[in-house]
Design an enzyme around this catalytic site. Structure first.
Site, PDB file in Angstrom:
ATOM      1  N   SER A  96       0.687  -1.509  -0.037  1.00 29.12           N
ATOM      2  CA  SER A  96       0.264   0.188   0.071  1.00 29.12           C
ATOM      3  C   SER A  96       0.872   1.444   0.059  1.00 29.12           C
ATOM      4  O   SER A  96       0.369   2.253  -0.196  1.00 29.12           O
ATOM      5  CB  SER A  96      -0.910   0.113   1.306  1.00 29.12           C
ATOM      6  OG  SER A  96      -2.066  -0.779   1.098  1.00 29.12           O
TER       7      SER A  96
ATOM      8  N   TYR B 179      -3.703  -2.249 -10.156  1.00 28.39           N
ATOM      9  CA  TYR B 179      -3.636  -2.164  -8.891  1.00 28.39           C
ATOM     10  C   TYR B 179      -2.815  -3.226  -8.263  1.00 28.39           C
ATOM     11  O   TYR B 179      -1.772  -2.657  -7.448  1.00 28.39           O
ATOM     12  CB  TYR B 179      -4.912  -1.977  -8.403  1.00 28.39           C
ATOM     13  CG  TYR B 179      -5.162  -2.127  -6.733  1.00 28.39           C
ATOM     14  CD1 TYR B 179      -5.009  -0.748  -6.070  1.00 28.39           C
ATOM     15  CD2 TYR B 179      -5.441  -3.187  -6.243  1.00 28.39           C
ATOM     16  CE1 TYR B 179      -4.940  -0.783  -4.800  1.00 28.39           C
ATOM     17  CE2 TYR B 179      -5.443  -3.200  -4.543  1.00 28.39           C
ATOM     18  CZ  TYR B 179      -5.193  -1.988  -3.842  1.00 28.39           C
ATOM     19  OH  TYR B 179      -5.335  -1.960  -2.641  1.00 28.39           O
TER      20      TYR B 179
ATOM     21  N   TYR C 152      -4.127   3.222   8.060  1.00 29.61           N
ATOM     22  CA  TYR C 152      -5.443   2.450   8.216  1.00 29.61           C
ATOM     23  C   TYR C 152      -6.070   3.199   9.494  1.00 29.61           C
ATOM     24  O   TYR C 152      -6.384   4.137   9.720  1.00 29.61           O
ATOM     25  CB  TYR C 152      -5.379   0.920   8.052  1.00 29.61           C
ATOM     26  CG  TYR C 152      -4.523   0.539   6.969  1.00 29.61           C
ATOM     27  CD1 TYR C 152      -4.746   0.984   5.599  1.00 29.61           C
ATOM     28  CD2 TYR C 152      -3.452  -0.239   7.143  1.00 29.61           C
ATOM     29  CE1 TYR C 152      -4.149   0.399   4.445  1.00 29.61           C
ATOM     30  CE2 TYR C 152      -2.717  -0.585   6.140  1.00 29.61           C
ATOM     31  CZ  TYR C 152      -2.773  -0.243   5.033  1.00 29.61           C
ATOM     32  OH  TYR C 152      -2.256  -0.727   3.774  1.00 29.61           O
TER      33      TYR C 152
ATOM     34  N   VAL D  98       1.150  -3.775   3.761  1.00 28.32           N
ATOM     35  CA  VAL D  98       1.145  -5.017   4.246  1.00 28.32           C
ATOM     36  C   VAL D  98       2.333  -5.999   4.259  1.00 28.32           C
ATOM     37  O   VAL D  98       2.468  -7.108   4.860  1.00 28.32           O
ATOM     38  CB  VAL D  98      -0.173  -5.717   4.487  1.00 28.32           C
ATOM     39  CG1 VAL D  98      -1.340  -5.062   4.626  1.00 28.32           C
ATOM     40  CG2 VAL D  98      -0.268  -6.069   2.607  1.00 28.32           C
TER      41      VAL D  98
ATOM     42  N   LYS E  13       0.454   3.592  -2.938  1.00 25.87           N
ATOM     43  CA  LYS E  13      -0.652   4.309  -3.178  1.00 25.87           C
ATOM     44  C   LYS E  13      -0.143   5.761  -3.200  1.00 25.87           C
ATOM     45  O   LYS E  13      -0.791   6.778  -3.600  1.00 25.87           O
ATOM     46  CB  LYS E  13      -1.898   4.028  -2.246  1.00 25.87           C
ATOM     47  CG  LYS E  13      -2.423   2.775  -2.211  1.00 25.87           C
ATOM     48  CD  LYS E  13      -3.130   2.096  -0.948  1.00 25.87           C
ATOM     49  CE  LYS E  13      -3.588   0.654  -1.214  1.00 25.87           C
ATOM     50  NZ  LYS E  13      -4.302   0.267   0.067  1.00 25.87           N
TER      51      LYS E  13
END
Length: 304
Positions: free
Chosen positions: A63, A188, A240, A258, A66
């Site tokens: 992530s 993605y 998160y 992760v 992103k």
């Protein structure tokens, strides 16, 4: 400041900690990673890098990618992206469907899975070769050509992408996704699979410590205002449903993945990347957060 001495002290302190969480075994390719590994790298504003432990070992950034895709989009369309994605902490797991339904298909922020899918959908319309352009962008930021997708990780994620596909189709039902969902999920999963070392990751975030300017080539990646806002989003949404606790303990804008990586920024000074594959229940590296808390305590500095 002797960063080598500081991170060496912290490394020696935390590597004996036994409680390290568990690897992200819901992605089979990540389940095979040795959880005992730990790397730390600091990149200063002048481009120097200091590392300790497994800081030159490649790992899947997940992530953290992103942040790069969001930067690629906002540098072209600016605030227009906020028509599709919100800017608030989610307070829910990163792959929550419930929140997305309650908010009519508009993701809470660009760093949960739904938000990153919406950002990637816009990226697909802005770039002719999205995968190649993502790699090129990151390579320039990291000043390294040795950055690639990990095909095994990407395939593993695509094969187990039912939840992400559901998020994308659900947003598409509200008109918040325009592109083909299978293509979107493929792009993605590939950008999440990108592998980097702690050193490369720390260098790649220096533009956010340098008012939006890539220190390796002098290019303005983002305006000062955009850079400030991206740092603000990382502080409030980068971890998160643990973002508030991270801000409390560490006090820096950052982003986790992760794969066990965390990268954080002290604006005007440096970026620091930590990798330890064991995750807590929120999906953040247990030792990574511990290292960063000790780092800002040693430096007696944060953005606050």
């Amino acid at each position: 400041m002797d960063y080598t001495e500081i991170i060496t002290e912290i490394y020696n302190e935390v590597r004996g900690i036994k409680e390290r969480g568990k690897v992200a075994d819901y992605i089979p390719a990540l389940a095979e990673i040795d959880p005992s590994q730990l790397g730390i790298a600091v990149a200063t504003a002048d481009g120097n890098v200091f590392g300790i432990g497994d800081w030159q070992t490649k790992f899947s950034i997940q992530s953290i990618s992103k942040v790069f895709t969001l930067a690629m989009v906002i540098r072209h369309i600016g605030d227009e992206i906020w028509q599709n994605v919100g800017r608030e902490p989610s307070g829910n797991p990163f792959n929550s469907l419930i929140q997305l339904e309650n908010e009519c298909g508009k993701p809470r922020n660009p760093f949960i899975n739904a938000g990153a899918l919406a950002v990637t959908d816009r990226l697909m319309r802005l770039y002719e070769r999205p995968k190649e352009d993502i790699l090129c962008f990151i390579r320039q930021l990291a000043d390294s050509e040795d950055i690639y997708f990990d095909k095994n990780v990407a395939i593993s994620e695509i094969y187990h992408s039912s939840r992400n596909s559901a998020l994308a189709y659900f947003m598409k039902s509200f008109g918040n996704i325009e592109g083909d969902v299978e293509t979107l999920v493929d792009i993605y999963c590939n950008h999440c699979s990108i592998t980097m070392t702690c050193g490369e990751l720390a260098r790649s975030f220096l533009f956010l410590a340098n008012r939006g300017v890539n220190p390796f080539n002098g290019e303005e990646v983002l305006s000062v205002s955009m850079s400030k806002r991206l740092n603000a989003l990382m502080l409030t949404c980068g971890f998160y449903d643990e973002s508030g606790d991270f801000a409390f303990r560490v006090g820096l804008p950052g982003k986790s993945g992760v794969g066990g990586g965390i990268v954080a920024v002290i604006p005007g000074e440096l970026s620091i990347a930590v990798w330890s594959p064991g995750l807590n229940r929120h999906g953040n590296s247990c030792l990574g957060i511990e290292v960063l808390e000790r780092f800002t305590t040693r430096l007696q500095t944060s953005i606050f």
